[in-house]
Scaffold this motif. Structure first.
Motif, PDB file in Angstrom:
ATOM      1  N   TYR A 247     -33.776 -40.206   6.288  1.00 38.35           N
ATOM      2  CA  TYR A 247     -33.855 -41.618   5.922  1.00 38.35           C
ATOM      3  C   TYR A 247     -34.104 -42.486   7.153  1.00 38.35           C
ATOM      4  O   TYR A 247     -34.939 -43.391   7.126  1.00 38.35           O
ATOM      5  CB  TYR A 247     -32.560 -42.052   5.231  1.00 38.35           C
ATOM      6  N   LEU A 271     -41.351 -42.911   1.413  1.00 41.67           N
ATOM      7  CA  LEU A 271     -40.319 -42.415   0.506  1.00 41.67           C
ATOM      8  C   LEU A 271     -40.774 -42.599  -0.942  1.00 41.67           C
ATOM      9  O   LEU A 271     -41.290 -43.653  -1.311  1.00 41.67           O
ATOM     10  CB  LEU A 271     -39.007 -43.171   0.731  1.00 41.67           C
ATOM     11  N   ARG A 290     -34.874 -39.011  -2.959  1.00 38.98           N
ATOM     12  CA  ARG A 290     -36.032 -39.575  -2.255  1.00 38.98           C
ATOM     13  C   ARG A 290     -36.342 -38.805  -0.976  1.00 38.98           C
ATOM     14  O   ARG A 290     -37.264 -39.148  -0.250  1.00 38.98           O
ATOM     15  CB  ARG A 290     -35.769 -41.044  -1.905  1.00 38.98           C
TER      16      ARG A 290
END
Length: 337
Positions: A247, A271, A290
């Protein structure tokens, strides 16, 4: 020189009743510490729980679970005298400089109000002099004290907000996205002002933001939040040079670099899917829906924030056993700058 820990957040949870038996898990078990004299940046997408965390530290919310300790004391278990002192030592700079100042009060009265409540300085004359000094310390003329907030620009209003936060001589300031409502040309001025005041007054900051490019310039360490969870914590320079969590890598890959040769060769991580609802977050790792490197274990087990490298903490199964791995053909170490 080793810095003392000023504030310690342990397994903090802040859940809200959404009605019909549902719960919004705005903050869900985060842990971090802030050392005296440093700036700790807290970043992530809108809705990840950054501002809620700041409000818990200000004691605007009573946490659902976990605890916050300031100089070793639980801030939600202070007696009346300790509570009064804590309210003085920790102040907040708000996101919206237009809504955070009382339009009915002059700048002088806005500055005097907290001083009078806490009985600081020698009478009204001493408080007036202090108010003028604070205005000058944030780059405003003391003659502005008789004006009202609507007479100032956004950047000037934010400077007034900063001066008000300094009125009680705090040790710790929660800056909740203090530059997001300002023009880009003004943002750098406010950040430079905060750095200058920190150096002069020995302040400690929690700097909440979603603009990673600006956080880099003011933060000593950075914590990255996603959907109420802390996914990575490390020194600012290291985070930008070697982000570990997928992330964080995606966030940093979105920051443009003012060099066309580097920008043209750089890999952009897109993403897929929408940000899940904090009412019904995914099982296991909340980012797995994701994540380009998701594995079977990510759905079954929630990753724990742990030290993958010295001073570099990450909550990701890719680093179980302190080993960098590859999953589903996706290499997780991505060059972002």
């Amino acid at each position: 020189m080793k810095q003392d820990t000023l504030l310690n957040v342990s397994r903090l949870k802040m859940h809200f009743d959404a009605g019909k038996g549902k719960t919004v898990k705005a903050v869900d078990g985060i842990s971090f510490e802030i050392k005296e004299g440093e700036t700790f940046g807290l970043v992530g997408e809108s809705g990840c729980g950054k501002s809620t965390t700041g409000r818990v530290l200000m004691r605007l919310y009573e946490p659902t679970g976990g605890e916050v300790r300031y100089r070793g004391k639980n801030i939600h278990a202070l007696d009346e005298s300790e509570s009064f002192q804590y309210n003085r030592k920790i102040q907040m700079i708000f996101q919206d400089p237009y809504a955070s100042l009382n339009p009915r009060l002059t700048v002088r009265d806005i500055m005097l109000e907290p001083m009078e409540i806490h009985g600081l300085y020698e009478g009204r004359k001493g408080r007036l002099e202090k108010a003028d000094e604070l205005l000058e310390s944030v780059g405003l003329h003391r003659g502005f004290a008789n004006r009202y907030p609507h007479e100032f620009s956004g950047g000037q209003r934010q400077r007034i907000g900063i001066a008000r936060a300094l009125a009680l001589e705090p040790e710790f300031i929660v800056a909740d996205e203090p530059i997001s409502a300002l023009d880009v040309s003004v943002q750098a001025q406010v950040v430079n002002l905060l750095k200058k005041l920190q150096k002069e007054k020995g302040l400690t900051y929690l700097f909440i933001a979603h603009d990673l490019s600006m956080v880099k310039h003011i933060s000593d360490r950075i914590g990255v939040m996603y959907l109420g969870h802390m996914v990575e914590i490390t020194a600012s320079a290291r985070l930008y040079k070697e982000p570990l969590h997928p992330y964080t890598q995606a966030l940093l890959s979105a920051i443009p670099i003012p060099d066309p040769d580097i920008e043209d060769k750089r890999k952009r991580i897109i993403l897929k899917g929408e940000l899940p609802s904090p009412i019904d977050p995914p099982t296991g790792c909340v980012f797995r829906t994701r994540c380009p490197a998701a594995m079977d274990i990510c759905a079954a087990e929630k990753p724990v924030l742990k030290e993958a490298e010295e001073g570099h903490f990450v909550a990701c199964h890719l680093y179980d056993g302190n080993m960098k791995k590859e999953a589903d053909g996706v290499k997780v170490t991505v060059q972002t700058s």
